[in-house]
Design a protein around this motif. Structure first.
Motif, PDB file in Angstrom:
ATOM      1  N   LEU A 170       2.929   0.645  11.797  1.00 22.11           N
ATOM      2  CA  LEU A 170       2.648  -0.228  10.660  1.00 22.11           C
ATOM      3  C   LEU A 170       1.150  -0.537  10.573  1.00 22.11           C
ATOM      4  O   LEU A 170       0.559  -0.531   9.486  1.00 22.11           O
ATOM      5  N   ALA A 171       0.528  -0.758  11.726  1.00 19.58           N
ATOM      6  CA  ALA A 171      -0.910  -1.061  11.743  1.00 19.58           C
ATOM      7  C   ALA A 171      -1.713   0.148  11.240  1.00 19.58           C
ATOM      8  O   ALA A 171      -2.677  -0.014  10.487  1.00 19.58           O
ATOM      9  N   VAL A 172      -1.277   1.350  11.611  1.00 20.21           N
ATOM     10  CA  VAL A 172      -1.974   2.561  11.152  1.00 20.21           C
ATOM     11  C   VAL A 172      -1.810   2.727   9.644  1.00 20.21           C
ATOM     12  O   VAL A 172      -2.758   2.963   8.902  1.00 20.21           O
ATOM     13  N   VAL A 173      -0.560   2.566   9.219  1.00 17.89           N
ATOM     14  CA  VAL A 173      -0.225   2.751   7.818  1.00 17.89           C
ATOM     15  C   VAL A 173      -0.992   1.752   6.943  1.00 17.89           C
ATOM     16  O   VAL A 173      -1.378   2.045   5.820  1.00 17.89           O
ATOM     17  N   ARG A 174      -1.219   0.566   7.487  1.00 17.73           N
ATOM     18  CA  ARG A 174      -1.960  -0.461   6.726  1.00 17.73           C
ATOM     19  C   ARG A 174      -3.463  -0.343   6.951  1.00 17.73           C
ATOM     20  O   ARG A 174      -4.215  -1.250   6.601  1.00 17.73           O
ATOM     21  N   SER A 175      -3.881   0.751   7.592  1.00 13.59           N
ATOM     22  CA  SER A 175      -5.302   1.043   7.855  1.00 13.59           C
ATOM     23  C   SER A 175      -5.976  -0.024   8.712  1.00 13.59           C
ATOM     24  O   SER A 175      -7.184  -0.222   8.618  1.00 13.59           O
ATOM     25  N   GLU A 176      -5.214  -0.711   9.520  1.00 15.75           N
ATOM     26  CA  GLU A 176      -5.823  -1.717  10.407  1.00 15.75           C
ATOM     27  C   GLU A 176      -6.479  -1.046  11.607  1.00 15.75           C
ATOM     28  O   GLU A 176      -7.467  -1.530  12.137  1.00 15.75           O
ATOM     29  N   ILE A 177      -5.858   0.050  12.076  1.00 17.36           N
ATOM     30  CA  ILE A 177      -6.452   0.828  13.169  1.00 17.36           C
ATOM     31  C   ILE A 177      -6.324   2.315  12.849  1.00 17.36           C
ATOM     32  O   ILE A 177      -5.408   2.712  12.120  1.00 17.36           O
ATOM     33  N   PRO A 178      -7.230   3.155  13.392  1.00 18.24           N
ATOM     34  CA  PRO A 178      -7.099   4.590  13.144  1.00 18.24           C
ATOM     35  C   PRO A 178      -5.972   5.175  13.982  1.00 18.24           C
ATOM     36  O   PRO A 178      -5.597   4.594  15.015  1.00 18.24           O
ATOM     37  N   ASN A 179      -5.463   6.314  13.566  1.00 14.47           N
ATOM     38  CA  ASN A 179      -4.383   6.972  14.320  1.00 14.47           C
ATOM     39  C   ASN A 179      -5.007   7.800  15.449  1.00 14.47           C
ATOM     40  O   ASN A 179      -4.959   9.025  15.440  1.00 14.47           O
ATOM     41  N   GLU A 180      -5.600   7.105  16.406  1.00 17.61           N
ATOM     42  CA  GLU A 180      -6.236   7.775  17.540  1.00 17.61           C
ATOM     43  C   GLU A 180      -5.728   7.146  18.820  1.00 17.61           C
ATOM     44  O   GLU A 180      -5.541   5.930  18.893  1.00 17.61           O
ATOM     45  N   LYS A 181      -5.548   7.999  19.834  1.00 19.43           N
ATOM     46  CA  LYS A 181      -4.870   7.550  21.052  1.00 19.43           C
ATOM     47  C   LYS A 181      -5.547   6.327  21.670  1.00 19.43           C
ATOM     48  O   LYS A 181      -4.886   5.331  21.987  1.00 19.43           O
ATOM     49  N   GLU A 182      -6.876   6.412  21.787  1.00 20.79           N
ATOM     50  CA  GLU A 182      -7.588   5.331  22.478  1.00 20.79           C
ATOM     51  C   GLU A 182      -7.361   3.984  21.781  1.00 20.79           C
ATOM     52  O   GLU A 182      -6.987   2.993  22.405  1.00 20.79           O
ATOM     53  N   PRO A 194       0.816  -1.217   0.000  1.00 17.71           N
ATOM     54  CA  PRO A 194       0.000   0.000   0.000  1.00 17.71           C
ATOM     55  C   PRO A 194       0.852   1.271   0.000  1.00 17.71           C
ATOM     56  O   PRO A 194       1.939   1.301   0.577  1.00 17.71           O
ATOM     57  N   MET A 195       0.316   2.300  -0.669  1.00 18.81           N
ATOM     58  CA  MET A 195       1.081   3.540  -0.860  1.00 18.81           C
ATOM     59  C   MET A 195       1.525   4.180   0.461  1.00 18.81           C
ATOM     60  O   MET A 195       2.639   4.678   0.579  1.00 18.81           O
ATOM     61  N   GLN A 196       0.642   4.139   1.451  1.00 19.48           N
ATOM     62  CA  GLN A 196       1.014   4.800   2.713  1.00 19.48           C
ATOM     63  C   GLN A 196       2.181   4.054   3.383  1.00 19.48           C
ATOM     64  O   GLN A 196       3.033   4.663   4.018  1.00 19.48           O
ATOM     65  N   GLU A 197       2.211   2.749   3.200  1.00 21.79           N
ATOM     66  CA  GLU A 197       3.335   1.981   3.751  1.00 21.79           C
ATOM     67  C   GLU A 197       4.623   2.325   2.983  1.00 21.79           C
ATOM     68  O   GLU A 197       5.704   2.452   3.564  1.00 21.79           O
ATOM     69  N   MET A 198       4.481   2.506   1.661  1.00 25.86           N
ATOM     70  CA  MET A 198       5.651   2.904   0.871  1.00 25.86           C
ATOM     71  C   MET A 198       6.148   4.271   1.333  1.00 25.86           C
ATOM     72  O   MET A 198       7.351   4.520   1.404  1.00 25.86           O
ATOM     73  N   LEU A 199       5.201   5.153   1.654  1.00 20.31           N
ATOM     74  CA  LEU A 199       5.580   6.491   2.128  1.00 20.31           C
ATOM     75  C   LEU A 199       6.333   6.376   3.453  1.00 20.31           C
ATOM     76  O   LEU A 199       7.323   7.074   3.679  1.00 20.31           O
TER      77      LEU A 199
END
Ligand code: CTP
Length: 409
Positions: free
Chosen positions: A386-398, A299-304
């Motif tokens: 990595l989990a955020v970048v792969r859209s597995e979880i949102p980038n939110e603290k909780e 995925p592009m975000q992971e490449m970034l």
């Protein structure tokens, strides 16, 4: 022909002429103007000896570093200008540096020891163009030709072999037959040239619009300067690599990566052996490694995350070159696909998409609060990124804290 000389150059030439010494702009700046290219620097040569030059410029700031070889750097209105006494170099016993420097009062002698006809012209606002070796004609015809006996010119300084290839790659001019033969026959002379000088020429060559084409005609020269022993065991498809260069964007890292793509992990070793700057070496080896990841549709975000914005753009362009060269009939589709990918990458970059630890909504302190220590903190943060970048979880603290805690369980 309309020549333009910056006023500082004209002032220096006028000062020498007023003192009775012939003076000319010479070399690359004359060549470029004859070719209609804007010169990037100006050199002056003169009949005045170094001591005479010093007297002429006694009221100017000067730098004497090259004085032994006849060169005085004069600061003309803040612009450093190299002025060199007409020279008739002696024998180049080590194939690199003239053993003796003989000064002369004749500009023609000075031009006769220069490398190529297109570089052996001098121009003065009052005396006009001095072109005893047909440089202007060769510029018009588009030919790289040694001045005089090619073997001799190339023996004097074997680096001229790479210079010929660089000018040919940059200007798209073929190399004249005798000069070409002397290049093939004299290539071993390059083994005596310092790595730094070779690398700098290779960089210039690779940036030329016809680099691949030229290198395809001189594979033996490329084989002499590249440390090929490091590539044994690798199946490098050279014709394809060279085609890739000419298609790739004129960016040094992309061009080196285009040449060394098949070399895989050895790329870094090759560039280190050539004493290339560490930053360039890292950049190129990154591109070579990650270009294959793009093939796997990471995925592009992971490449970034893996490459950062600048290297991601480079990598997309490198991959485009690789694909087009392998499937020329798909050129349009591949180019459209690259444009789409570049747009996708740009949107992520502009949208400040999370791709570094610093952008993560949690930090080391948060991990410590969960009871993590030492290395585990970094490892967990990286796994979260990595989990955020792969859209597995949102980038939110909780969500991130919950995932971090579950990773410890
Ligand atoms: N020259 C030469 N042999 C060399 C290097 C230089 O004869 N090995 C002469 C050529 O006349 C050349 C001039 O010195 O034009 C200046 O050399 P340089 O500054 O290295 O290159 P340019 O020819 O000015 O070209 P460019 O700056 O575009 O590389």
């Amino acid at each position: 022909m309309n020549f333009f000389l910056p006023k500082q150059v004209v002032r220096a030439i006028d000062a020498l002429e007023a003192a009775g010494y012939a003076a000319y702009a010479v070399g690359g700046c004359v060549r470029d103007q004859v070719l209609g290219i804007m010169p990037h620097d100006y050199d002056v040569c003169t009949a005045a000896s170094p001591e005479e030059m010093q007297r002429v410029f006694e009221n100017q700031r000067t730098i004497e570093t090259g004085l032994k070889h006849g060169t005085l750097t004069v600061l003309m209105g803040g612009m450093p200008l190299e002025i060199t006494t007409f020279r008739q170099d002696g024998d180049y016993l080590d194939g690199r540096h003239p053993e003796t420097v003989r000064f002369t009062r004749r500009v023609e002698d000075d031009l006769s020891r220069r490398d190529f006809t297109i570089n052996a012209m001098a121009y003065s606002p009052t005396r006009g163009l001095c072109d005893p070796f047909g440089g202007r004609e060769d510029c018009a015809a588009g030919i790289i030709r040694c001045v005089g006996v090619a073997e001799k010119r190339l023996e004097e300084d074997a680096l001229r072999i790479l210079r010929a290839l660089r000018f040919s790659a940059r200007l798209g001019f073929p190399i004249e037959e005798h000069t070409a033969r002397a290049i093939h026959e004299g290539k071993a002379g390059l083994l005596r040239i310092s790595t730094e000088r070779i690398s700098s020429e290779l960089n210039g060559l690779l940036l030329g619009g016809h680099a691949g084409e030229v290198l395809a005609e001189y594979p033996d020269v490329l084989g002499t300067v590249l440390p090929l022993r490091l590539l044994t065991g690798h199946e490098v498809d050279w014709p394809c690599s060279l085609r890739r260069i000419d298609y790739a964007a004129p960016d040094l890292a992309i061009r080196w990566a285009a040449l060394l793509l098949d070399a895989g992990l050895e790329t870094a070793g090759v560039l280190r052996a050539l004493k290339m700057p560490v930053k360039l070496t890292e950049n190129v080896s990154h591109l070579v490694r990650e270009c294959r990841a793009l093939d796997r549709d990471v995925p592009m975000q992971e490449m970034l995350m893996r490459l950062g914005p600048d290297q991601l753009r480079q990598c997309l362009l490198l991959r485009q070159a690789d694909r087009v060269v392998r499937q020329p009939d798909q050129k349009e589709t591949i180019e459209a696909d690259t444009r789409e990918k570049l747009r996708e990458a740009e949107m992520l970059i502009q949208g400040n998409a999370c791709c570094t630890l610093g952008q993560l909504a949690v930090n080391g302190r948060d991990m410590a609060a969960l009871g993590l220590k030492g290395k585990a903190i970094g490892q967990t943060l990286n796994a979260l990124l990595l989990a955020v970048v792969r859209s597995e979880i949102p980038n939110e603290k909780e969500a991130l804290m919950k995932r971090a805690a579950s990773m410890q369980a």
